[in-house]
Design a protein around this motif. Structure first.
Motif, PDB file in Angstrom:
ATOM      1  N   GLU A   6      56.782  28.890 -29.395  1.00 52.32           N
ATOM      2  CA  GLU A   6      58.060  29.518 -28.968  1.00 52.32           C
ATOM      3  C   GLU A   6      58.253  28.697 -27.605  1.00 52.32           C
ATOM      4  N   GLY A   7      59.378  28.329 -27.218  1.00 57.09           N
ATOM      5  CA  GLY A   7      59.622  27.780 -26.022  1.00 57.09           C
ATOM      6  C   GLY A   7      61.158  27.848 -25.365  1.00 57.09           C
ATOM      7  N   HIS A   8      61.313  27.929 -24.217  1.00 55.43           N
ATOM      8  CA  HIS A   8      62.500  28.450 -23.628  1.00 55.43           C
ATOM      9  C   HIS A   8      62.667  27.537 -22.213  1.00 55.43           C
ATOM     10  N   ALA A   9      63.986  26.803 -22.316  1.00 55.78           N
ATOM     11  CA  ALA A   9      64.126  25.727 -21.069  1.00 55.78           C
ATOM     12  C   ALA A   9      65.027  26.589 -20.285  1.00 55.78           C
ATOM     13  N   MET A  10      64.600  26.755 -18.768  1.00 54.89           N
ATOM     14  CA  MET A  10      65.474  27.471 -17.892  1.00 54.89           C
ATOM     15  C   MET A  10      65.823  26.365 -16.994  1.00 54.89           C
ATOM     16  N   PRO A  11      66.715  26.551 -15.822  1.00 54.06           N
ATOM     17  CA  PRO A  11      67.238  25.558 -15.142  1.00 54.06           C
ATOM     18  C   PRO A  11      66.032  24.791 -14.185  1.00 54.06           C
ATOM     19  N   ASP A  12      65.033  25.683 -13.816  1.00 50.86           N
ATOM     20  CA  ASP A  12      64.104  25.246 -13.049  1.00 50.86           C
ATOM     21  C   ASP A  12      62.601  25.457 -13.552  1.00 50.86           C
ATOM     22  N   HIS A  13      62.453  25.829 -14.738  1.00 51.96           N
ATOM     23  CA  HIS A  13      60.854  25.787 -15.617  1.00 51.96           C
ATOM     24  C   HIS A  13      61.299  25.838 -16.978  1.00 51.96           C
ATOM     25  N   VAL A  14      60.238  25.578 -17.772  1.00 52.98           N
ATOM     26  CA  VAL A  14      59.999  25.618 -19.132  1.00 52.98           C
ATOM     27  C   VAL A  14      58.919  26.615 -19.527  1.00 52.98           C
ATOM     28  N   HIS A  15      59.085  27.875 -20.349  1.00 50.18           N
ATOM     29  CA  HIS A  15      58.203  28.415 -20.810  1.00 50.18           C
ATOM     30  C   HIS A  15      57.684  28.090 -22.153  1.00 50.18           C
ATOM     31  N   LEU A  16      56.392  27.812 -22.387  1.00 45.74           N
ATOM     32  CA  LEU A  16      55.836  27.511 -23.937  1.00 45.74           C
ATOM     33  C   LEU A  16      54.861  28.326 -24.300  1.00 45.74           C
ATOM     34  N   CYS A  17      54.862  28.797 -25.490  1.00 43.27           N
ATOM     35  CA  CYS A  17      53.776  29.403 -25.979  1.00 43.27           C
ATOM     36  C   CYS A  17      53.199  28.608 -27.201  1.00 43.27           C
ATOM     37  N   LEU A  18      52.012  28.132 -26.877  1.00 48.71           N
ATOM     38  CA  LEU A  18      51.093  27.389 -27.627  1.00 48.71           C
ATOM     39  C   LEU A  18      49.902  27.758 -28.334  1.00 48.71           C
ATOM     40  N   SER A  19      49.844  27.172 -29.361  1.00 47.81           N
ATOM     41  CA  SER A  19      48.494  27.549 -30.044  1.00 47.81           C
ATOM     42  C   SER A  19      47.584  26.286 -29.900  1.00 47.81           C
ATOM     43  N   ILE A  20      46.513  26.106 -29.364  1.00 44.51           N
ATOM     44  CA  ILE A  20      45.847  24.964 -28.785  1.00 44.51           C
ATOM     45  C   ILE A  20      44.478  25.079 -29.540  1.00 44.51           C
ATOM     46  N   PRO A  21      44.073  24.101 -30.443  1.00 50.06           N
ATOM     47  CA  PRO A  21      42.820  24.026 -31.071  1.00 50.06           C
ATOM     48  C   PRO A  21      41.699  24.086 -30.047  1.00 50.06           C
ATOM     49  N   PRO A  22      40.541  24.610 -30.335  1.00 56.01           N
ATOM     50  CA  PRO A  22      39.446  24.522 -29.492  1.00 56.01           C
ATOM     51  C   PRO A  22      38.825  23.259 -29.002  1.00 56.01           C
ATOM     52  N   LYS A  23      39.055  22.230 -29.899  1.00 52.46           N
ATOM     53  CA  LYS A  23      38.430  21.011 -29.660  1.00 52.46           C
ATOM     54  C   LYS A  23      39.271  20.304 -28.278  1.00 52.46           C
ATOM     55  N   TYR A  24      40.420  20.816 -27.992  1.00 57.71           N
ATOM     56  CA  TYR A  24      41.016  20.382 -26.753  1.00 57.71           C
ATOM     57  C   TYR A  24      41.047  21.241 -25.664  1.00 57.71           C
ATOM     58  N   SER A  25      40.963  20.956 -24.413  1.00 59.33           N
ATOM     59  CA  SER A  25      40.871  22.111 -23.363  1.00 59.33           C
ATOM     60  C   SER A  25      42.441  22.281 -22.901  1.00 59.33           C
ATOM     61  N   VAL A  26      42.619  23.321 -22.128  1.00 61.06           N
ATOM     62  CA  VAL A  26      44.148  23.611 -21.968  1.00 61.06           C
ATOM     63  C   VAL A  26      44.467  22.870 -21.072  1.00 61.06           C
ATOM     64  N   ALA A  27      43.610  22.514 -19.989  1.00 64.63           N
ATOM     65  CA  ALA A  27      44.044  21.448 -19.019  1.00 64.63           C
ATOM     66  C   ALA A  27      44.390  20.106 -19.534  1.00 64.63           C
ATOM     67  N   HIS A  28      43.739  19.585 -20.280  1.00 72.61           N
ATOM     68  CA  HIS A  28      43.902  18.297 -20.886  1.00 72.61           C
ATOM     69  C   HIS A  28      45.279  18.356 -21.804  1.00 72.61           C
ATOM     70  N   THR A  29      45.284  19.588 -22.426  1.00 71.61           N
ATOM     71  CA  THR A  29      46.732  19.486 -23.199  1.00 71.61           C
ATOM     72  C   THR A  29      47.979  19.576 -22.216  1.00 71.61           C
ATOM     73  N   ILE A  30      47.713  20.475 -21.291  1.00 69.43           N
ATOM     74  CA  ILE A  30      48.822  20.389 -20.428  1.00 69.43           C
ATOM     75  C   ILE A  30      49.094  18.982 -19.733  1.00 69.43           C
ATOM     76  N   GLY A  31      48.001  18.615 -19.378  1.00 68.69           N
ATOM     77  CA  GLY A  31      48.210  17.363 -18.731  1.00 68.69           C
ATOM     78  C   GLY A  31      48.650  15.982 -19.485  1.00 68.69           C
ATOM     79  N   PHE A  32      48.472  16.187 -20.937  1.00 67.61           N
ATOM     80  CA  PHE A  32      49.060  15.327 -21.694  1.00 67.61           C
ATOM     81  C   PHE A  32      50.602  15.394 -21.987  1.00 67.61           C
ATOM     82  N   LEU A  33      50.701  16.920 -21.984  1.00 66.21           N
ATOM     83  CA  LEU A  33      52.386  17.205 -22.348  1.00 66.21           C
ATOM     84  C   LEU A  33      53.187  16.792 -21.228  1.00 66.21           C
ATOM     85  N   LYS A  34      52.710  17.027 -19.985  1.00 62.67           N
ATOM     86  CA  LYS A  34      53.451  16.990 -18.554  1.00 62.67           C
ATOM     87  C   LYS A  34      53.527  15.357 -18.335  1.00 62.67           C
TER      88      LYS A  34
END
Length: 109
Positions: free
Chosen positions: A54-82
């Motif tokens: 799920e995702g929602h774009a607001m004028p000053d932020h974006v909400h994401l609901c992500l299902s991330i496999p355990p082989k990727y860290s959350v910090a690595h995934t967010i760094g990649f996406l950003k």
């Protein structure tokens, strides 16, 4: 019963609520950018086998609901996406607009 996913030696259900904010919380997510941010993020998630639930774009932020496999860290995934989304936004949407180019010199996210 459970909506678990599996890899070779693990069953998992890892869902994260993530909020991505532009630099200085500028209200820049409107119009064409707001319509294009969804497909850009969906494509990047597809590259890493991350499910964008799920995702929602607001004028000053974006909400994401992500299902991330355990082989990727959350910090690595967010760094990649950003990182990759900022490059694609700059290339696809701001290449012709020089006024926006000067305001985004410090980075988008």
């Amino acid at each position: 019963m459970h909506d678990w996913q599996s890899l070779s030696h693990v069953r998992w259900e890892c869902k994260y609520h993530v909020v991505i904010i532009p630099k200085y919380r500028r209200k820049v997510l409107y119009g064409k950018l707001r319509r294009q941010i969804g497909p850009i993020l969906r494509d990047l998630c597809r590259q890493r086998a991350i499910e964008l639930m799920e995702g929602h774009a607001m004028p000053d932020h974006v909400h994401l609901c992500l299902s991330i496999p355990p082989k990727y860290s959350v910090a690595h995934t967010i760094g990649f996406l950003k990182g990759k989304s900022a490059v694609r936004i700059h290339r696809e949407l701001y290449s012709a607009r020089t006024s926006m180019r000067h305001s985004l010199l410090g980075g988008f996210w």
